[in-house]
Design a protein around this motif. Structure first.
Motif, PDB file in Angstrom:
ATOM      1  N   PRO A  40       0.033  20.449  -4.107  1.00 54.16           N
ATOM      2  CA  PRO A  40      -1.133  19.180  -3.647  1.00 54.16           C
ATOM      3  C   PRO A  40      -0.503  17.983  -3.304  1.00 54.16           C
ATOM      4  CG  PRO A  40      -1.234  19.352  -6.016  1.00 54.16           C
ATOM      5  CD  PRO A  40      -0.400  20.376  -5.792  1.00 54.16           C
ATOM      6  N   HIS A  41       0.255  17.770  -1.959  1.00 56.14           N
ATOM      7  CA  HIS A  41       1.042  16.583  -1.328  1.00 56.14           C
ATOM      8  C   HIS A  41       1.744  15.908  -2.755  1.00 56.14           C
ATOM      9  CE1 HIS A  41       0.858  13.694   2.081  1.00 56.14           C
ATOM     10  NE2 HIS A  41       2.104  13.411   1.130  1.00 56.14           N
ATOM     11  N   ILE A  42       2.626  16.688  -3.275  1.00 51.67           N
ATOM     12  CA  ILE A  42       3.363  15.903  -4.433  1.00 51.67           C
ATOM     13  C   ILE A  42       4.924  15.751  -3.993  1.00 51.67           C
ATOM     14  CG2 ILE A  42       1.767  17.009  -6.106  1.00 51.67           C
ATOM     15  CD1 ILE A  42       3.967  19.022  -6.792  1.00 51.67           C
ATOM     16  N   ALA A  43       5.298  16.056  -2.846  1.00 50.96           N
ATOM     17  CA  ALA A  43       6.732  16.116  -2.638  1.00 50.96           C
ATOM     18  C   ALA A  43       7.379  14.927  -2.928  1.00 50.96           C
ATOM     19  CB  ALA A  43       6.902  16.411  -1.036  1.00 50.96           C
ATOM     20  N   ALA A  44       6.822  13.783  -2.730  1.00 52.38           N
ATOM     21  CA  ALA A  44       7.463  12.592  -3.064  1.00 52.38           C
ATOM     22  C   ALA A  44       7.189  12.006  -4.595  1.00 52.38           C
ATOM     23  CB  ALA A  44       6.952  11.409  -2.229  1.00 52.38           C
ATOM     24  N   ALA A  45       6.478  12.648  -5.325  1.00 48.26           N
ATOM     25  CA  ALA A  45       5.982  12.240  -6.668  1.00 48.26           C
ATOM     26  C   ALA A  45       7.137  12.521  -7.585  1.00 48.26           C
ATOM     27  CB  ALA A  45       4.503  12.512  -6.656  1.00 48.26           C
ATOM     28  N   VAL A  98       3.490  -4.289   3.116  1.00 50.53           N
ATOM     29  CA  VAL A  98       4.743  -3.369   2.896  1.00 50.53           C
ATOM     30  C   VAL A  98       4.069  -2.022   2.536  1.00 50.53           C
ATOM     31  CG1 VAL A  98       6.716  -2.686   1.472  1.00 50.53           C
ATOM     32  CG2 VAL A  98       5.961  -5.200   1.644  1.00 50.53           C
ATOM     33  N   ARG A  99       4.573  -0.792   3.309  1.00 44.33           N
ATOM     34  CA  ARG A  99       4.190   0.559   3.009  1.00 44.33           C
ATOM     35  C   ARG A  99       5.115   1.016   2.073  1.00 44.33           C
ATOM     36  NH1 ARG A  99       2.839   5.373   1.829  1.00 44.33           N
ATOM     37  NH2 ARG A  99       3.025   6.897   3.381  1.00 44.33           N
ATOM     38  N   ALA A 100       4.774   1.471   0.656  1.00 44.17           N
ATOM     39  CA  ALA A 100       5.754   1.674  -0.176  1.00 44.17           C
ATOM     40  C   ALA A 100       5.956   3.390   0.050  1.00 44.17           C
ATOM     41  CB  ALA A 100       5.132   1.557  -1.581  1.00 44.17           C
ATOM     42  N   GLY A 101       6.462   3.746   1.233  1.00 44.18           N
ATOM     43  CA  GLY A 101       6.693   5.087   1.506  1.00 44.18           C
ATOM     44  C   GLY A 101       7.337   5.312   2.973  1.00 44.18           C
ATOM     45  N   ALA A 102       7.415   6.364   3.409  1.00 47.04           N
ATOM     46  CA  ALA A 102       8.125   6.499   4.486  1.00 47.04           C
ATOM     47  C   ALA A 102       7.808   6.214   5.872  1.00 47.04           C
ATOM     48  CB  ALA A 102       8.664   8.088   4.523  1.00 47.04           C
ATOM     49  N   GLU A 103       6.539   6.709   5.896  1.00 47.49           N
ATOM     50  CA  GLU A 103       5.748   6.225   7.402  1.00 47.49           C
ATOM     51  C   GLU A 103       4.955   5.438   7.257  1.00 47.49           C
ATOM     52  OE1 GLU A 103       5.578   9.677  10.725  1.00 47.49           O
ATOM     53  OE2 GLU A 103       4.656  10.223   8.916  1.00 47.49           O
ATOM     54  N   TYR A 104       4.272   4.892   8.360  1.00 49.24           N
ATOM     55  CA  TYR A 104       3.097   3.830   8.150  1.00 49.24           C
ATOM     56  C   TYR A 104       2.035   4.024   8.881  1.00 49.24           C
ATOM     57  CZ  TYR A 104       6.760   2.971  11.628  1.00 49.24           C
ATOM     58  OH  TYR A 104       7.615   2.948  12.798  1.00 49.24           O
ATOM     59  N   VAL A 134       0.784  -1.216  -0.044  1.00 50.46           N
ATOM     60  CA  VAL A 134      -0.063   0.009   0.082  1.00 50.46           C
ATOM     61  C   VAL A 134       1.086   1.314   0.063  1.00 50.46           C
ATOM     62  CG1 VAL A 134      -2.038  -0.877   1.039  1.00 50.46           C
ATOM     63  CG2 VAL A 134      -0.273  -0.301   2.640  1.00 50.46           C
ATOM     64  N   ARG A 135       0.375   2.394  -0.652  1.00 53.02           N
ATOM     65  CA  ARG A 135       0.925   3.767  -0.354  1.00 53.02           C
ATOM     66  C   ARG A 135       0.022   4.402   0.617  1.00 53.02           C
ATOM     67  NH1 ARG A 135       2.337   5.862  -6.134  1.00 53.02           N
ATOM     68  NH2 ARG A 135       2.740   8.033  -4.945  1.00 53.02           N
ATOM     69  N   SER A 136      -1.206   5.151  -0.038  1.00 54.34           N
ATOM     70  CA  SER A 136      -2.104   5.690   1.191  1.00 54.34           C
ATOM     71  C   SER A 136      -3.112   5.138   1.378  1.00 54.34           C
ATOM     72  CB  SER A 136      -2.098   7.070   0.693  1.00 54.34           C
ATOM     73  OG  SER A 136      -2.424   7.176  -0.863  1.00 54.34           O
ATOM     74  N   LYS A 141      13.566   6.510   0.946  1.00 50.59           N
ATOM     75  CA  LYS A 141      13.781   6.321  -0.291  1.00 50.59           C
ATOM     76  C   LYS A 141      13.272   7.558  -1.199  1.00 50.59           C
ATOM     77  CE  LYS A 141      16.024   2.891   0.126  1.00 50.59           C
ATOM     78  NZ  LYS A 141      17.418   2.867  -0.284  1.00 50.59           N
ATOM     79  N   ASN A 142      12.400   8.345  -0.521  1.00 51.28           N
ATOM     80  CA  ASN A 142      11.863   9.512  -1.090  1.00 51.28           C
ATOM     81  C   ASN A 142      12.083  10.917  -0.676  1.00 51.28           C
ATOM     82  OD1 ASN A 142      10.317   9.796   1.301  1.00 51.28           O
ATOM     83  ND2 ASN A 142       8.591   8.748   0.212  1.00 51.28           N
ATOM     84  N   ALA A 143      13.479  10.741   0.109  1.00 48.61           N
ATOM     85  CA  ALA A 143      14.085  11.801   0.896  1.00 48.61           C
ATOM     86  C   ALA A 143      14.503  12.973  -0.034  1.00 48.61           C
ATOM     87  CB  ALA A 143      15.091  11.463   1.702  1.00 48.61           C
ATOM     88  N   ALA A 148       5.815  17.928   5.566  1.00 41.58           N
ATOM     89  CA  ALA A 148       5.835  16.773   6.292  1.00 41.58           C
ATOM     90  C   ALA A 148       4.539  16.378   6.547  1.00 41.58           C
ATOM     91  CB  ALA A 148       6.546  16.901   7.609  1.00 41.58           C
ATOM     92  N   ARG A 149       3.735  16.589   7.801  1.00 42.86           N
ATOM     93  CA  ARG A 149       2.371  16.408   8.019  1.00 42.86           C
ATOM     94  C   ARG A 149       1.798  17.271   8.505  1.00 42.86           C
ATOM     95  NH1 ARG A 149       3.252  12.581   5.065  1.00 42.86           N
ATOM     96  NH2 ARG A 149       3.105  10.444   5.351  1.00 42.86           N
ATOM     97  N   ALA A 150       0.563  17.663   8.251  1.00 41.03           N
ATOM     98  CA  ALA A 150      -0.390  18.725   8.412  1.00 41.03           C
ATOM     99  C   ALA A 150      -0.472  19.013  10.025  1.00 41.03           C
ATOM    100  CB  ALA A 150      -1.424  18.905   7.465  1.00 41.03           C
TER     101      ALA A 150
HETATM  102  O1  LIG Z   1       2.847   7.658  -1.638  1.00 36.73           O
HETATM  103  C1  LIG Z   1       2.838   8.814  -1.526  1.00 36.73           C
HETATM  104  O2  LIG Z   1       3.189   9.677  -2.594  1.00 36.73           O
HETATM  105  C2  LIG Z   1       2.957   9.744  -0.266  1.00 36.73           C
HETATM  106  C3  LIG Z   1       4.264   9.973   0.198  1.00 36.73           C
HETATM  107  C4  LIG Z   1       4.692  10.486   1.525  1.00 36.73           C
HETATM  108  O3  LIG Z   1       3.740  11.107   2.018  1.00 36.73           O
HETATM  109  C5  LIG Z   1       5.343   9.130   2.588  1.00 36.73           C
HETATM  110  O4  LIG Z   1       4.781   9.136   3.506  1.00 36.73           O
HETATM  111  O5  LIG Z   1       6.146   8.739   1.944  1.00 36.73           O
END
Ligand SMILES: O=C(O)CC[C@@H](O)C(=O)O
Ligand SMILES: NC(=O)c1ccc[n+]([C@@H]2O[C@H](COP(=O)([O-])OP(=O)(O)OC[C@H]3O[C@@H](n4cnc5c(N)ncnc54)[C@H](O)[C@@H]3O)[C@@H](O)[C@H]2O)c1
Length: 418
Positions: A297-302, A67-73, A47-49, A94-96, A230-232
């Motif tokens: 619009p929450h695109i930092a990792a994209a 597996v969370r395909a991202g930084a946090e979970y 999962v991602r979100s 990995k998305n830093a 980071a997070r709102a």
């Molecule tokens: O999957 C995404 O694009 C969100 C990424 C980001 O918020 C994260 O927690 O890694």
């Protein structure tokens, strides 16, 4: 075994996963609710979100790994997963680089009012005088809250812009700060008081929720720049908006408390004038002395680079789990053992020997916390190491030694494993 990918994942990773001995199902549009309907029979979930709830995990009788395909979970109910013995792993760092790139982008955009300048050009205007009043970055101090993977990438880039970097982070000591070439701050307010720019790279936890409020904004100088990718929920939103009005705070955001999940509309008054009573219009732009809020619009990792790096790490975690039985980046396996002793048993590698040993321990009321077992070349003998809380009595050890197949038994006090 079945692998369900319940979010968008880089196509190269989907292809690589399909080469593993597992049936891959790609359903990127699943939601919290529809995942609950699709999770039965799944062995590995990516999962991602898409949230993974306790209700979904109730139905996940065959699930081994998420597996969370991202930084946090925090979108996964990790406690519920732990209760059911399901591994949860993530892809830290990995998305830093991608996040740090957007932070620098927002920073320059805010300082130069790039968005308003472009809007003005799009409206056929040439307001060179108005947009020639940026403060510039060289010689200023950027305060980084959270010197983890993203924070360090931001520090690296900020130095290249001639900014002095100050840092505040849970385990950042003055000595570590000196090693990293950053000014040490002992609290968030201390960091704000040292900075012209404040950027957040903290995780959201019970300790960090609303950690940035009135006092932190008051410690920043007037016309400071504030970035949150980071997070709102790290931020008291009302205090931030008030600082825009009263202190001319200039803000760059990538995250919002009310992010829409499945819609393309986002009605918000965040990006218009913050002064109470001021009318927003399509052509409104802040004056050069006014505070304002820019956002993405929450695109930092994209970025493609980041999505591929995260996806590659996701494949590595799953491959390791499937082929080696080991889960890299696991977040819900205890790292502190309550075991005080290790029972080392060398025995013939015969059916039932290990079971006999365990039944003796059970009879003596000894719970085994952790087990490893190595088989020697030729397959004749093995060595089991059983970590236990209480020392087995001499009688218990004698009963184990009494089995013909047991070659040697020893007890070692942990952590002395010699
Ligand atoms: O999957 C995404 O694009 C969100 C990424 C980001 O918020 C994260 O927690 O890694
Ligand atoms: N906008 C996006 O798309 C996007 C993408 C990736 C990450 N993020 C967010 O960015 C944040 C940072 O990500 P990261 O990968 O650098 O995480 P990280 O775990 O590598 O770093 C977090 C840092 O914060 C510190 N920290 C934790 N709790 C603290 C506390 N109470 N007080 C002080 N310091 C504390 C940790 O010691 C660590 O150094 C996370 O919230 C993550 O969700 C957002």
């Amino acid at each position: 075994m079945r692998l369900l990918i319940a979010d968008k994942l880089h196509p190269r990773a989907v292809e690589e996963l399909s080469a593993l001995p597992i049936e891959v199902i790609y359903e990127p549009d699943l939601t919290k609710e529809s995942l609950e309907e699709r999770i039965a029979g799944v062995g590995v979930l990516v999962v991602r979100s898409t949230p993974v709830t306790a209700a979904a995990l109730e139905k996940a009788k065959t699930l081994h790994l998420i597996v969370r395909a991202g930084a946090e979970y925090q979108t996964i109910d990790v406690r519920a997963a732990s209760r059911r013995g399901i591994y949860v792993a993530n892809c830290p760092g990995k998305n830093a680089a991608a996040v740090a790139e957007l932070v620098m982008g927002l920073l320059i955009a805010v300082d130069r009012r790039v968005v308003d300048a472009v809007t003005s050009l799009r409206n056929g205007q040439w307001r060179r005088g108005e947009y020639s009043k940026a403060e510039g970055l060289l010689g200023k101090t950027i305060g980084i809250a959270g010197m983890g993977a993203v924070g360090r990438e931001v520090a690296h880039r900020a130095k290249a812009f001639g900014l002095t970097v100050a840092g505040f982070s849970r385990s950042l000591t003055p000595m570590k700060a000196a090693e990293l070439g950053v000014v040490h701050a002992h609290s968030l307010e201390d960091l704000a008081s040292k900075s012209h720019i404040l950027t957040l790279h903290l995780p959201i936890t019970e300790r960090t929720r609303h950690i940035v409020g009135k006092r932190v904004f008051a410690a920043l100088p007037p016309r400071a720049i504030f970035i949150n990718a980071a997070r709102a929920d790290l931020v008291d939103q009302a205090a931030m908006r008030e600082a825009v009005v009263t202190r001319g705070l200039r803000v760059g955001l990538d995250v919002y408390p009310d992010e829409p999940r499945d819609k393309l509309e986002y009605a918000s008054d965040l990006f218009g004038p913050q002064t109470p009573g001021a009318e927003a219009s399509g052509t409104w732009s802040p004056s050069d002395s006014e505070g304002f809020i820019y956002g993405t619009p929450h695109i930092a990792a994209a970025t493609d680079q980041s999505q591929l790096a995260v996806a590659t790490e996701t494949v590595r975690v799953i491959r390791s789990f499937l082929l080696e039985g080991h889960v890299p980046n696991v977040v819900n396996v205890t790292t502190t053992s309550i075991a005080n002793f290790q029972v080392v048993i060398r025995m013939q590698d015969k059916i039932g020997t290990f079971a006999n040993v365990l039944s003796v321990l059970k009879r003596h009321g000894i719970n085994v916390e952790e087990v490893t077992n190595s088989v020697f070349e030729g397959g004749g003998a093995s060595c089991a190491k059983l970590r236990v809380v209480s020392r087995p009595s001499e009688m218990c050890l004698q009963e184990i030694r009494a089995f013909d197949e047991v070659l040697h038994v020893d007890v070692v006090t942990l952590p002395n494993l010699a």
